[in-house]
Motif scaffolding. Sequence first.
Motif, PDB file in Angstrom:
ATOM      1  N   UNK A  23     -75.443 -41.534 -36.120  1.00 30.36           N
ATOM      2  CA  UNK A  23     -74.473 -40.872 -37.001  1.00 30.36           C
ATOM      3  C   UNK A  23     -73.706 -39.782 -36.253  1.00 30.36           C
ATOM      4  N   UNK A  24     -74.432 -38.979 -35.493  1.00 28.72           N
ATOM      5  CA  UNK A  24     -73.799 -37.882 -34.767  1.00 28.72           C
ATOM      6  C   UNK A  24     -72.855 -38.414 -33.695  1.00 28.72           C
ATOM      7  N   UNK A  42     -67.175 -30.584 -30.369  1.00 33.15           N
ATOM      8  CA  UNK A  42     -68.498 -29.958 -30.321  1.00 33.15           C
ATOM      9  C   UNK A  42     -68.601 -28.792 -31.299  1.00 33.15           C
ATOM     10  N   UNK A  43     -67.461 -28.189 -31.648  1.00 34.28           N
ATOM     11  CA  UNK A  43     -67.469 -27.129 -32.654  1.00 34.28           C
ATOM     12  C   UNK A  43     -67.934 -27.654 -34.000  1.00 34.28           C
ATOM     13  N   UNK A  44     -67.640 -28.929 -34.271  1.00 34.51           N
ATOM     14  CA  UNK A  44     -68.085 -29.565 -35.509  1.00 34.51           C
ATOM     15  C   UNK A  44     -69.534 -30.029 -35.376  1.00 34.51           C
ATOM     16  N   UNK A  45     -69.834 -30.709 -34.275  1.00 32.94           N
ATOM     17  CA  UNK A  45     -71.163 -31.295 -34.094  1.00 32.94           C
ATOM     18  C   UNK A  45     -72.249 -30.228 -34.082  1.00 32.94           C
ATOM     19  N   UNK A  46     -72.023 -29.135 -33.377  1.00 29.85           N
ATOM     20  CA  UNK A  46     -73.042 -28.091 -33.261  1.00 29.85           C
ATOM     21  C   UNK A  46     -73.203 -27.281 -34.538  1.00 29.85           C
ATOM     22  N   UNK A  47     -72.274 -27.403 -35.463  1.00 34.05           N
ATOM     23  CA  UNK A  47     -72.388 -26.688 -36.739  1.00 34.05           C
ATOM     24  C   UNK A  47     -73.254 -27.442 -37.736  1.00 34.05           C
ATOM     25  N   UNK A  48     -73.367 -28.752 -37.566  1.00 35.25           N
ATOM     26  CA  UNK A  48     -74.090 -29.586 -38.525  1.00 35.25           C
ATOM     27  C   UNK A  48     -75.584 -29.260 -38.610  1.00 35.25           C
ATOM     28  N   UNK A  49     -76.292 -28.988 -37.485  1.00 39.07           N
ATOM     29  CA  UNK A  49     -77.740 -28.709 -37.595  1.00 39.07           C
ATOM     30  C   UNK A  49     -78.096 -27.570 -38.515  1.00 39.07           C
ATOM     31  N   UNK A  50     -77.188 -26.621 -38.738  1.00 44.68           N
ATOM     32  CA  UNK A  50     -77.484 -25.510 -39.665  1.00 44.68           C
ATOM     33  C   UNK A  50     -77.758 -26.039 -41.068  1.00 44.68           C
TER      34      UNK A  50
END
Length: 207
Positions: A23-24, A42-50
């Motif tokens: 998915x990622x 990456x600004x979007x991808x790294x925000x998702x884990x929160x």
Amino acid sequence: GGISREEKQTAGSNDTVFIYVLCVVLIFLILSCLYESFLVPLAVILSVPCGLMGSFLFAWLFGLENNIYLQTGVIMLIGLLAKTAILITEFASERRRQGMGIVEAAYAAAQERLRPILMTVLTMIFGMLPLMFGANGNSSLGTGVVGGMLIGTLALLFITPVFFIVFQYLQEKVRPPMHKEGNIQIMAERQKSLEERSAFNSEKDKK
């Protein structure tokens, strides 16, 4: 009995991790095409884990297991949180292309997109509340989505603009931005940002 046994076996296998990673990766590839960059997404991808941490935190607080229903909700949550982050990064990228500074563009994006983001999130949360307080699978699905959307959105509003500033700066080190002429709205937003920054600096100097 057979369905429950298969769900239990699936929950402990590597298939779940593979689905999350897939998915990622798909989201990253789509965003790379959208932004024409391998760094800004990456600004979007790294925000998702929160948001994912919020989902599992709520599941833990309500004493729910990591079952197939919760995992389904998490997969849906990845798309919802990515959509929220995209609203900010897309707005900021457009403002940057029209000549606004990186920090000004990120600030304007967080400010202008706050209302539609909150409306979308609150609609989703209120829609999931009946499932959250339901039984069995409905409770797992609703709790995971509500927790992820609540905590994830609050985090995204502060984290995504910061990530955008960092990765947009790195992107422009590799390739200069392609500016285009800004319209009247962009000029007004830029002037408003400058006035707010000037007022903030004046208050800071007085203190």
